[in-house]
Design a protein around this motif. Structure first.
Motif, PDB file in Angstrom:
ATOM      1  N   PRO A 298     -27.331 -32.299 -13.829  1.00  0.00           N
ATOM      2  CA  PRO A 298     -28.627 -32.674 -14.400  1.00  0.00           C
ATOM      3  C   PRO A 298     -29.107 -33.995 -13.811  1.00  0.00           C
ATOM      4  CG  PRO A 298     -26.956 -32.297 -16.118  1.00  0.00           C
ATOM      5  CD  PRO A 298     -26.242 -32.370 -14.815  1.00  0.00           C
ATOM      6  N   VAL A 299     -30.384 -34.058 -13.491  1.00  0.00           N
ATOM      7  CA  VAL A 299     -30.963 -35.260 -12.888  1.00  0.00           C
ATOM      8  C   VAL A 299     -32.172 -35.684 -13.720  1.00  0.00           C
ATOM      9  CG1 VAL A 299     -32.094 -36.226 -10.839  1.00  0.00           C
ATOM     10  CG2 VAL A 299     -30.212 -34.583 -10.577  1.00  0.00           C
ATOM     11  N   THR A 300     -32.233 -36.964 -14.046  1.00  0.00           N
ATOM     12  CA  THR A 300     -33.388 -37.517 -14.746  1.00  0.00           C
ATOM     13  C   THR A 300     -34.402 -38.002 -13.724  1.00  0.00           C
ATOM     14  OG1 THR A 300     -32.052 -38.166 -16.646  1.00  0.00           O
ATOM     15  CG2 THR A 300     -34.136 -39.334 -16.342  1.00  0.00           C
ATOM     16  N   ILE A 301     -35.645 -37.592 -13.906  1.00  0.00           N
ATOM     17  CA  ILE A 301     -36.714 -37.973 -12.975  1.00  0.00           C
ATOM     18  C   ILE A 301     -37.540 -39.090 -13.611  1.00  0.00           C
ATOM     19  CG2 ILE A 301     -38.785 -37.193 -11.762  1.00  0.00           C
ATOM     20  CD1 ILE A 301     -37.575 -34.373 -11.703  1.00  0.00           C
ATOM     21  N   ILE A 302     -37.603 -40.215 -12.929  1.00  0.00           N
ATOM     22  CA  ILE A 302     -38.394 -41.348 -13.425  1.00  0.00           C
ATOM     23  C   ILE A 302     -39.788 -41.261 -12.821  1.00  0.00           C
ATOM     24  CG2 ILE A 302     -38.612 -43.857 -13.399  1.00  0.00           C
ATOM     25  CD1 ILE A 302     -35.532 -43.964 -13.460  1.00  0.00           C
ATOM     26  N   GLY A 303     -40.780 -41.116 -13.683  1.00  0.00           N
ATOM     27  CA  GLY A 303     -42.159 -40.965 -13.228  1.00  0.00           C
ATOM     28  C   GLY A 303     -42.622 -39.536 -13.413  1.00  0.00           C
ATOM     29  N   ALA A 304     -43.630 -39.358 -14.265  1.00  0.00           N
ATOM     30  CA  ALA A 304     -44.087 -38.002 -14.596  1.00  0.00           C
ATOM     31  C   ALA A 304     -45.404 -37.663 -13.921  1.00  0.00           C
ATOM     32  CB  ALA A 304     -44.212 -37.853 -16.115  1.00  0.00           C
ATOM     33  N   GLY A 305     -45.792 -38.446 -12.937  1.00  0.00           N
ATOM     34  CA  GLY A 305     -47.030 -38.170 -12.210  1.00  0.00           C
ATOM     35  C   GLY A 305     -46.819 -37.103 -11.140  1.00  0.00           C
ATOM     36  N   GLY A 306     -47.730 -37.084 -10.176  1.00  0.00           N
ATOM     37  CA  GLY A 306     -47.667 -36.051  -9.141  1.00  0.00           C
ATOM     38  C   GLY A 306     -46.370 -36.087  -8.357  1.00  0.00           C
ATOM     39  N   GLN A 307     -45.922 -37.296  -7.997  1.00  0.00           N
ATOM     40  CA  GLN A 307     -44.671 -37.389  -7.229  1.00  0.00           C
ATOM     41  C   GLN A 307     -43.503 -36.887  -8.065  1.00  0.00           C
ATOM     42  OE1 GLN A 307     -44.913 -38.961  -4.011  1.00  0.00           O
ATOM     43  NE2 GLN A 307     -42.873 -38.181  -3.552  1.00  0.00           N
ATOM     44  N   GLY A 308     -43.546 -37.159  -9.362  1.00  0.00           N
ATOM     45  CA  GLY A 308     -42.483 -36.688 -10.250  1.00  0.00           C
ATOM     46  C   GLY A 308     -42.442 -35.176 -10.310  1.00  0.00           C
ATOM     47  N   ARG A 309     -43.628 -34.579 -10.384  1.00  0.00           N
ATOM     48  CA  ARG A 309     -43.640 -33.108 -10.463  1.00  0.00           C
ATOM     49  C   ARG A 309     -43.265 -32.492  -9.121  1.00  0.00           C
ATOM     50  NH1 ARG A 309     -48.718 -32.134 -11.401  1.00  0.00           N
ATOM     51  NH2 ARG A 309     -49.394 -34.251 -11.808  1.00  0.00           N
ATOM     52  N   GLU A 310     -43.617 -33.152  -8.025  1.00  0.00           N
ATOM     53  CA  GLU A 310     -43.148 -32.661  -6.717  1.00  0.00           C
ATOM     54  C   GLU A 310     -41.621 -32.763  -6.624  1.00  0.00           C
ATOM     55  OE1 GLU A 310     -46.925 -33.310  -3.732  1.00  0.00           O
ATOM     56  OE2 GLU A 310     -45.365 -34.825  -3.726  1.00  0.00           O
ATOM     57  N   THR A 311     -41.093 -33.838  -7.167  1.00  0.00           N
ATOM     58  CA  THR A 311     -39.632 -33.997  -7.164  1.00  0.00           C
ATOM     59  C   THR A 311     -38.982 -32.914  -8.026  1.00  0.00           C
ATOM     60  OG1 THR A 311     -39.851 -36.356  -6.776  1.00  0.00           O
ATOM     61  CG2 THR A 311     -37.771 -35.612  -7.731  1.00  0.00           C
ATOM     62  N   HIS A 312     -39.638 -32.589  -9.122  1.00  0.00           N
ATOM     63  CA  HIS A 312     -39.137 -31.484  -9.955  1.00  0.00           C
ATOM     64  C   HIS A 312     -39.087 -30.192  -9.148  1.00  0.00           C
ATOM     65  CE1 HIS A 312     -39.476 -28.185 -12.920  1.00  0.00           C
ATOM     66  NE2 HIS A 312     -38.620 -28.927 -13.589  1.00  0.00           N
ATOM     67  N   ALA A 313     -40.054 -29.989  -8.269  1.00  0.00           N
ATOM     68  CA  ALA A 313     -40.064 -28.776  -7.438  1.00  0.00           C
ATOM     69  C   ALA A 313     -38.849 -28.741  -6.511  1.00  0.00           C
ATOM     70  CB  ALA A 313     -41.357 -28.696  -6.633  1.00  0.00           C
ATOM     71  N   VAL A 314     -38.471 -29.909  -5.990  1.00  0.00           N
ATOM     72  CA  VAL A 314     -37.265 -29.971  -5.143  1.00  0.00           C
ATOM     73  C   VAL A 314     -36.033 -29.594  -5.971  1.00  0.00           C
ATOM     74  CG1 VAL A 314     -35.780 -31.480  -3.772  1.00  0.00           C
ATOM     75  CG2 VAL A 314     -38.267 -31.705  -3.619  1.00  0.00           C
ATOM     76  N   LEU A 315     -35.981 -30.163  -7.161  1.00  0.00           N
ATOM     77  CA  LEU A 315     -34.841 -29.881  -8.047  1.00  0.00           C
ATOM     78  C   LEU A 315     -34.800 -28.393  -8.415  1.00  0.00           C
ATOM     79  CD1 LEU A 315     -32.567 -31.486  -9.315  1.00  0.00           C
ATOM     80  CD2 LEU A 315     -34.182 -32.272 -11.072  1.00  0.00           C
ATOM     81  N   ALA A 316     -35.966 -27.833  -8.663  1.00  0.00           N
ATOM     82  CA  ALA A 316     -36.020 -26.408  -9.019  1.00  0.00           C
ATOM     83  C   ALA A 316     -35.558 -25.540  -7.851  1.00  0.00           C
ATOM     84  CB  ALA A 316     -37.440 -26.036  -9.440  1.00  0.00           C
ATOM     85  N   ALA A 317     -35.942 -25.939  -6.636  1.00  0.00           N
ATOM     86  CA  ALA A 317     -35.515 -25.170  -5.457  1.00  0.00           C
ATOM     87  C   ALA A 317     -33.994 -25.251  -5.296  1.00  0.00           C
ATOM     88  CB  ALA A 317     -36.216 -25.693  -4.208  1.00  0.00           C
ATOM     89  N   LEU A 318     -33.443 -26.435  -5.540  1.00  0.00           N
ATOM     90  CA  LEU A 318     -31.977 -26.577  -5.474  1.00  0.00           C
ATOM     91  C   LEU A 318     -31.305 -25.738  -6.563  1.00  0.00           C
ATOM     92  CD1 LEU A 318     -31.813 -30.418  -4.810  1.00  0.00           C
ATOM     93  CD2 LEU A 318     -30.908 -28.642  -3.285  1.00  0.00           C
ATOM     94  N   ALA A 319     -31.913 -25.720  -7.758  1.00  0.00           N
ATOM     95  CA  ALA A 319     -31.318 -24.982  -8.875  1.00  0.00           C
ATOM     96  C   ALA A 319     -31.322 -23.480  -8.641  1.00  0.00           C
ATOM     97  CB  ALA A 319     -32.063 -25.322 -10.165  1.00  0.00           C
ATOM     98  N   ARG A 320     -32.302 -23.017  -7.849  1.00  0.00           N
ATOM     99  CA  ARG A 320     -32.309 -21.582  -7.550  1.00  0.00           C
ATOM    100  C   ARG A 320     -31.094 -21.191  -6.710  1.00  0.00           C
ATOM    101  NH1 ARG A 320     -37.930 -22.359  -7.698  1.00  0.00           N
ATOM    102  NH2 ARG A 320     -38.130 -22.894  -5.504  1.00  0.00           N
ATOM    103  N   LEU A 321     -30.591 -22.139  -5.915  1.00  0.00           N
ATOM    104  CA  LEU A 321     -29.417 -21.865  -5.074  1.00  0.00           C
ATOM    105  C   LEU A 321     -28.111 -22.204  -5.791  1.00  0.00           C
ATOM    106  CD1 LEU A 321     -30.586 -23.256  -1.621  1.00  0.00           C
ATOM    107  CD2 LEU A 321     -30.586 -20.889  -2.415  1.00  0.00           C
TER     108      LEU A 321
END
Ligand SMILES: CC(C)(COP(=O)(O)OP(=O)(O)OC[C@H]1O[C@@H](n2cnc3c(N)ncnc32)[C@H](O)[C@@H]1OP(=O)(O)O)[C@@H](O)C(=O)NCCC(=O)NCCS
Length: 241
Positions: A14-37
């Motif tokens: 589990p990773v905590t993302i600091i910042g809930a703006g656009g960069q934060g949501r883009e970072t969430h997309a990276v995490l989601a892509a990793l989680a799919r694998l």
């Protein structure tokens, strides 16, 4: 400056993302892509000072975007428990540096910043990203590339051979760094900018979107255009420490 040393690959979790703006949501997309694998990866939630003491609260658009992603803001930055795996997903380099310093002052060990690399990024064997790096979809780092702490490499950016990036650098979408480029701390490289081989970009400099950098850029200077020319300089007292 660069503190990256070769180390073990990041441990999925589990990773905590600091910042809930656009960069934060883009970072969430990276995490989601990793989680799919590898389902051991997950988002533990977002921290954002908008919900902290005196903060304005989340704006409606951000709240709706997070709801669509099925994630939530679980607190403000000061509530990060030291040792929690995290990334600082705040786009502005100086703000990212300030948060990094505050976390260190609060006792967060440097190594608790994790490296997230989107599975679609192309990363050579001799590439070392410093703690907290977030490398988005389609980015490339070829060989003998080194970065400092909390560097953001956004979609489609290219870091060619022998590039050095300092701490808290933002590499915007579509940036191309040719071979042997040396980038200082807290530099913003705007979308689509190109830097010719071996050029040096000083600390706190800004390279405007679409610029082609043909000469070294001194610290604190903003350059724009093709070829890039100075637009302005941040006085030393206006630069982050
Ligand atoms: C270079 C930059 C930082 C300047 O921002 P600024 O200081 O607010 O500058 P302004 O918008 O007031 O523009 C000042 C002048 O520079 C020009 N200008 C601004 N950005 C320019 C650019 N990238 N290329 C060429 N000219 C540019 C403006 O047209 C304006 O010209 P004028 O005085 O003749 O009207 C900004 O425009 C930029 O390119 N930022 C990169 C953003 C980015 O790529 N973000 C990625 C997020 S993922």
């Amino acid at each position: 400056m660069i503190a990256a040393v070769p180390g073990p690959p990041p441990v999925p979790g589990p990773v905590t993302i600091i910042g809930a703006g656009g960069q934060g949501r883009e970072t969430h997309a990276v995490l989601a892509a990793l989680a799919r694998l590898d389902p051991r990866w997950s988002c533990a939630g977002f921290l954002d000072d908008a919900v902290g003491p005196g903060g304005p609260g989340l704006d409606d658009d951000t709240a709706a975007a997070l709801a669509r992603l099925g994630v939530e803001v679980i607190g403000h930055v000061g509530e990060l428990v030291p040792g929690t795996p995290h990334v600082i997903a705040v786009g502005d380099p100086s703000s990212r540096a300030r948060i990094d310093r505050a976390l260190a002052a609060a006792g967060c060990p440097p190594e608790s910043a994790v490296v997230l690399v989107d599975p679609s990024a192309v990363v050579g064997a001799d590439v070392v990203f410093g703690p907290g790096a977030v490398v988005q979809a389609g980015a490339t780092a070829t060989t003998h590339v080194r970065t400092g702490r909390h560097v953001h490499v956004n979609p489609g950016a290219v870091l060619s051979h022998d590039c050095r990036l300092g701490d808290h650098v933002s590499v915007s979408p579509g940036v191309v760094l040719a071979g042997g480029v040396d980038v200082g701390d807290r530099v913003l490289l705007g979308a689509g900018a190109t830097v010719l081989p071996g050029r040096r970009i000083g600390d706190d400099a800004v390279v405007g979107a679409g610029a082609v950098v043909t000469d070294d850029v001194p610290a604190g200077v903003t350059v724009v255009g093709v070829p890039a020319r100075p637009l302005g300089t941040r006085a030393p007292e206006d630069r982050p420490a």
